[in-house]
Write a protein that holds these residues in place. Sequence first.
Motif: not given
Length: 114
Positions: A31, A48, A51-53
Amino acid sequence: MLLYKLKKLHQQPTSNLKKFKRHDQVRFFQELGELLDSGYSIVRSLDVLEKSHPQWQPKLVYVQKYLAQGSSLVEALRPFISTAIALQLSLAKKHGDLAQTLIILGKNLSRISQ
């Protein structure tokens, strides 16, 4: 000199933070590589991913702190990755293909995990 810096940074306390688990390394490298390849900066990419993980937040906050202090990405990640991976990333950074190396590294780690 680089190996010395990596070992020195690795010895600094990271409180209760541990290395990334193998499956998390796969996702993290793939990612991060994809975000960088899409034109995001390292700092924005880490935001990013944070926030995603949310489970990665303590590690990513640590990495962002060291980046803000002038450390390289490899130096900042060092407490969470193996020496072999750190050396691969150092070479990739020197040769200017960090994003693709991260993607390939994630794919290779995925194959090894299967």
